[in-house]
Design an enzyme around this catalytic site. Structure first.
Site, PDB file in Angstrom:
ATOM      1  N   LYS A 186      25.333 -16.044   9.601  1.00 23.42           N
ATOM      2  CA  LYS A 186      26.422 -15.099   9.823  1.00 23.42           C
ATOM      3  C   LYS A 186      25.875 -13.698   9.506  1.00 23.42           C
ATOM      4  O   LYS A 186      25.783 -13.300   8.343  1.00 23.42           O
ATOM      5  CB  LYS A 186      27.607 -15.441   8.905  1.00 23.42           C
ATOM      6  N   GLU A 261      21.258 -12.803  -3.600  1.00 26.95           N
ATOM      7  CA  GLU A 261      20.428 -11.607  -3.743  1.00 26.95           C
ATOM      8  C   GLU A 261      21.342 -10.409  -3.611  1.00 26.95           C
ATOM      9  O   GLU A 261      21.823 -10.109  -2.513  1.00 26.95           O
ATOM     10  CB  GLU A 261      19.369 -11.540  -2.643  1.00 26.95           C
ATOM     11  N   CYS A 295      18.227  -2.565  -1.131  1.00 23.78           N
ATOM     12  CA  CYS A 295      18.671  -3.187  -2.383  1.00 23.78           C
ATOM     13  C   CYS A 295      17.805  -2.791  -3.563  1.00 23.78           C
ATOM     14  O   CYS A 295      18.306  -2.601  -4.669  1.00 23.78           O
ATOM     15  CB  CYS A 295      18.694  -4.700  -2.230  1.00 23.78           C
ATOM     16  N   GLU A 395      26.142   1.377  -7.692  1.00 22.79           N
ATOM     17  CA  GLU A 395      25.249   1.385  -6.541  1.00 22.79           C
ATOM     18  C   GLU A 395      25.896   2.175  -5.406  1.00 22.79           C
ATOM     19  O   GLU A 395      27.017   1.864  -4.992  1.00 22.79           O
ATOM     20  CB  GLU A 395      24.977  -0.052  -6.095  1.00 22.79           C
TER      21      GLU A 395
HETATM   22  P1  NAP Z   1      28.748  -7.231   1.574  1.00 23.70           P
HETATM   23  O1  NAP Z   1      29.981  -6.515   1.875  1.00 23.70           O
HETATM   24  O2  NAP Z   1      28.709  -8.128   0.405  1.00 23.70           O
HETATM   25  O3  NAP Z   1      28.370  -7.997   2.913  1.00 23.70           O
HETATM   26  C1  NAP Z   1      27.280  -8.858   3.033  1.00 23.70           C
HETATM   27  C2  NAP Z   1      27.640  -9.981   3.982  1.00 23.70           C
HETATM   28  O4  NAP Z   1      28.686 -10.766   3.420  1.00 23.70           O
HETATM   29  C3  NAP Z   1      28.157  -9.500   5.324  1.00 23.70           C
HETATM   30  O5  NAP Z   1      27.701 -10.374   6.337  1.00 23.70           O
HETATM   31  C4  NAP Z   1      29.662  -9.612   5.138  1.00 23.70           C
HETATM   32  O6  NAP Z   1      30.403  -9.695   6.321  1.00 23.70           O
HETATM   33  C5  NAP Z   1      29.754 -10.882   4.344  1.00 23.70           C
HETATM   34  N1  NAP Z   1      31.036 -11.066   3.649  1.00 23.70           N
HETATM   35  C6  NAP Z   1      32.001 -10.148   3.356  1.00 23.70           C
HETATM   36  N2  NAP Z   1      33.030 -10.725   2.706  1.00 23.70           N
HETATM   37  C7  NAP Z   1      32.740 -12.039   2.579  1.00 23.70           C
HETATM   38  C8  NAP Z   1      33.397 -13.154   1.979  1.00 23.70           C
HETATM   39  N3  NAP Z   1      34.587 -13.045   1.380  1.00 23.70           N
HETATM   40  N4  NAP Z   1      32.769 -14.350   2.006  1.00 23.70           N
HETATM   41  C9  NAP Z   1      31.575 -14.490   2.572  1.00 23.70           C
HETATM   42  N5  NAP Z   1      30.907 -13.484   3.174  1.00 23.70           N
HETATM   43  C10 NAP Z   1      31.469 -12.258   3.178  1.00 23.70           C
HETATM   44  O7  NAP Z   1      27.531  -6.253   1.371  1.00 23.70           O
HETATM   45  P2  NAP Z   1      27.249  -4.914   2.158  1.00 23.70           P
HETATM   46  O8  NAP Z   1      28.013  -3.836   1.488  1.00 23.70           O
HETATM   47  O9  NAP Z   1      27.413  -5.124   3.598  1.00 23.70           O
HETATM   48  O10 NAP Z   1      25.687  -4.777   1.877  1.00 23.70           O
HETATM   49  C11 NAP Z   1      25.171  -3.996   0.907  1.00 23.70           C
HETATM   50  C12 NAP Z   1      24.924  -4.794  -0.363  1.00 23.70           C
HETATM   51  O11 NAP Z   1      23.913  -5.770  -0.173  1.00 23.70           O
HETATM   52  C13 NAP Z   1      24.425  -3.906  -1.451  1.00 23.70           C
HETATM   53  O12 NAP Z   1      25.036  -4.220  -2.669  1.00 23.70           O
HETATM   54  C14 NAP Z   1      22.936  -4.228  -1.514  1.00 23.70           C
HETATM   55  O13 NAP Z   1      22.298  -3.920  -2.680  1.00 23.70           O
HETATM   56  C15 NAP Z   1      22.917  -5.665  -1.174  1.00 23.70           C
HETATM   57  N6  NAP Z   1      21.615  -6.061  -0.681  1.00 23.70           N
HETATM   58  C16 NAP Z   1      20.835  -6.859  -1.463  1.00 23.70           C
HETATM   59  C17 NAP Z   1      19.588  -7.253  -1.035  1.00 23.70           C
HETATM   60  C18 NAP Z   1      18.725  -8.149  -1.894  1.00 23.70           C
HETATM   61  O14 NAP Z   1      17.857  -8.816  -1.383  1.00 23.70           O
HETATM   62  N7  NAP Z   1      18.936  -8.195  -3.185  1.00 23.70           N
HETATM   63  C19 NAP Z   1      19.116  -6.845   0.208  1.00 23.70           C
HETATM   64  C20 NAP Z   1      19.939  -6.026   0.984  1.00 23.70           C
HETATM   65  C21 NAP Z   1      21.187  -5.655   0.529  1.00 23.70           C
HETATM   66  P3  NAP Z   1      30.848  -8.385   7.153  1.00 23.70           P
HETATM   67  O15 NAP Z   1      29.898  -8.354   8.254  1.00 23.70           O
HETATM   68  O16 NAP Z   1      32.237  -8.615   7.591  1.00 23.70           O
HETATM   69  O17 NAP Z   1      30.745  -7.224   6.225  1.00 23.70           O
END
Ligand code: NAP
Ligand code: MG
Length: 492
Positions: A186, A261, A295, A395
């Site tokens: 997804k 992650e 990240c 963040e």
């Molecule tokens: P996010 O909102 O948590 O979204 C990540 C993914 O989860 C998206 O595909 C999102 O779908 C999905 N999602 C949203 N709500 C969900 C739910 N209730 N259940 C299951 N899946 C759900 O994160 P983001 O804001 O897009 O991304 C940025 C974050 O990712 C930052 O905190 C960053 O640090 C972290 N990150 C971490 C790493 C690592 O390897 N540690 C790498 C990259 C990014 P949608 O498409 O609808 O949003």
């Protein structure tokens, strides 16, 4: 300036990949795929639903139990190498799709090529881990023989964010293909196109039907259904802490295995004896790369007080030289933020920073000319930040550097570790003793000394504390798609 035109793939409404077929979502709805550099519509993606997840999980289960389960380690390796070649042969198109869909400059997305080649070859080299068995000498009677295997866990749900899906999807597909698992991916709805095109190329390269499936759509529909699904054995998630907590709760039904992650507020520590010709650009791009949407970004730059002012002035001078623009233009170093929502979020933090710390450079949205149509912001430097300020604690996921002064090694470590996160960190010094002490003292999964952001696929990376758990890359990653199983034979 002439820009590459969108590939033929970027048109119409993209469908879901389920059981080897491209199919419509049962919602009949779609989501616009937007180019964040100009706000224009690229094409549409299907808005998947929980019912689509049911279909995809059923297809993945069928594939897991079907001919794929009889692939030898050698056959999986050959398949991974075919996938490698297909990705490499089509890389220019994939880099352009990624740039159009999520804004990173072509210089960056093209730059993934060699690294992805290494990553895919690494996973190809690991296929022997699954199914390997050993007859172990035991302390029980000699008429017994034990066989210990590593067995694939089953159907893996992969949920990834938008900040680099062309790389991020391989943390799911790579180990799944290496071990004999199957996957339902997804992607984030803000950047799904590279995942769809990669999956198409993989099917053409011979990945059996149902082994990989893609359900695009919203997190609250598709992501939630996947993380709560009783037919999913493991979820590999990359994203924010709040979503991870929802996934942990949703996973309880069948106690599925999780890999999380998450984000970070990583410290990048610059000592007064550092070589500033390296530390300034290194720390700067440790924050500003990918418009800060990384990240492991080293967003808290801890600088020893004696050089704080000089460092800040040089960091601001460096930030001024960064070319911002449409990622298709040559020479562009940073592109737009992913979306209006992310722009609003980053501007909100810039406002807060302006009130609580000293703004030295940036702080504005770029509104002039063509850039005004996209989600562009200036790389931003705040100085004399205190570690308890909002911009040092939360963040931001934008190009915002917070420079925090410190005095001693002990101070630096106390500040570095005073964060709920534990993803990464950096140290810049010419003193080996300081480098050792500080790198060992930072509580995070990865530390870089006199460099930032380097990741070797065979070594991998991961986090601790609220940056999550589960290693990506390296042997541990492949093993986390397997579980150990022992069989005892009574040979009498
Ligand atoms: P996010 O909102 O948590 O979204 C990540 C993914 O989860 C998206 O595909 C999102 O779908 C999905 N999602 C949203 N709500 C969900 C739910 N209730 N259940 C299951 N899946 C759900 O994160 P983001 O804001 O897009 O991304 C940025 C974050 O990712 C930052 O905190 C960053 O640090 C972290 N990150 C971490 C790493 C690592 O390897 N540690 C790498 C990259 C990014 P949608 O498409 O609808 O949003
Ligand atoms: Mg997009």
């Amino acid at each position: 300036m002439s820009q590459p035109t969108p590939p033929a793939f970027v048109q119409g409404t993209k469908q879901l990949l389920i059981g080897g077929q491209w199919v419509a979502s049962n919602t009949g709805q779609h989501i616009d795929a937007i180019n964040p550099a100009n706000g224009e519509l690229l094409c549409r993606i299907a808005q998947g639903s929980a019912q689509d997840v049911d279909r995809a999980v059923a297809a993945a289960r069928k594939a897991f139990e079907g001919p794929w389960s009889r692939f030898t380690a050698h056959e999986r390796r050959k398949l991974l190498l075919k996938v490698h070649d297909a990705i490499m042969d089509n890389f220019e198109e994939l880099a352009l799709i990624e740039t159009l869909d999520m804004g990173a400059p072509l210089a960056r997305t093209r730059g993934y090529k060699e690294w992805l080649s290494q990553l895919l070859q690494f996973y190809a080299s690991q296929t022997g881990l699954a199914g390997s068995s050993t007859g172990t000498p035991m302390s029980i009677a000699p008429n017994f023989m034990a066989l210990k295997h590593q067995v694939p866990v089953g159907v893996v749900g992969g949920i990834i964010p938008w900040n680099g899906p062309l790389m991020g999807l391989w943390w799911i597909y790579g180990p799944a293909l290496a071990t004999g698992c199957t996957a339902v991916l997804k992607p984030a709805e803000d950047a799904s196109l590279s995942s769809l095109r990669v999956s198409e190329l993989m099917m053409e390269a011979g990945v059996p039907e149902g082994v990989i499936n893609v359900v695009t759509g919203y997190g609250k529909d598709v992501g939630q259904a996947l993380s709560g699904h009783m037919g999913v054995d493991r979820v590999a998630f990359t994203g924010s802490v709040g979503t991870a907590q929802a996934i942990v709760r949703a996973s309880a039904g069948n106690l599925k295995r999780l890999q999380l992650e998450l984000g970070g507020k990583s410290p990048d520590i610059v000592f007064a004896d550092a070589d500033l010709d390296k530390a300034v650009p290194g720390a700067a791009m440790g924050v500003f790369s990918n418009t800060g949407q990384v990240c492991v970004a080293g967003t808290r730059i801890l600088v020893q007080r004696a050089i704080h002012d000089e460092f800040v002035q040089r960091l601001a001078a460096f930030a001024k030289t960064i070319k911002i623009g449409d990622g298709r233009e040559s020479g562009v170093q940073i592109g737009p933020l992913i979306s209006q929502r992310q722009l609003d979020r980053v501007m909100h933090y810039m406002d807060i920073g302006g009130k609580e710390a000293q703004l030295v450079h940036g702080g504005q949205r770029l509104t002039g000319g063509e850039l005004g149509k996209g989600f562009f912001v200036e790389p931003t430097v705040f100085a004399n930040v205190r570690n308890d300020m909002t911009i040092a604690r939360e963040e931001i996921f934008g190009p915002v550097a917070s420079v925090i002064p410190f005095d001693t090694v002990e101070d630096a470590l106390r500040l570095a570790n005073d964060t709920p996160y534990g993803l990464a960190g950096g140290v810049w010094t010419q003193n080996l003793g300081t480098a050792h002490k500080v790198s060992q003292g930072i509580r995070s999964g990865t530390v870089w000394v006199n460099c930032y952001g380097v990741i070797d696929p065979a070594t991998g990376f991961g986090g601790t504390k609220m940056s999550g758990y589960g290693w990506k890359g390296g042997k541990e990653h492949v093993e986390s798609f397997l579980y150990p199983k022992a069989t005892y034979f009574n040979l009498d």
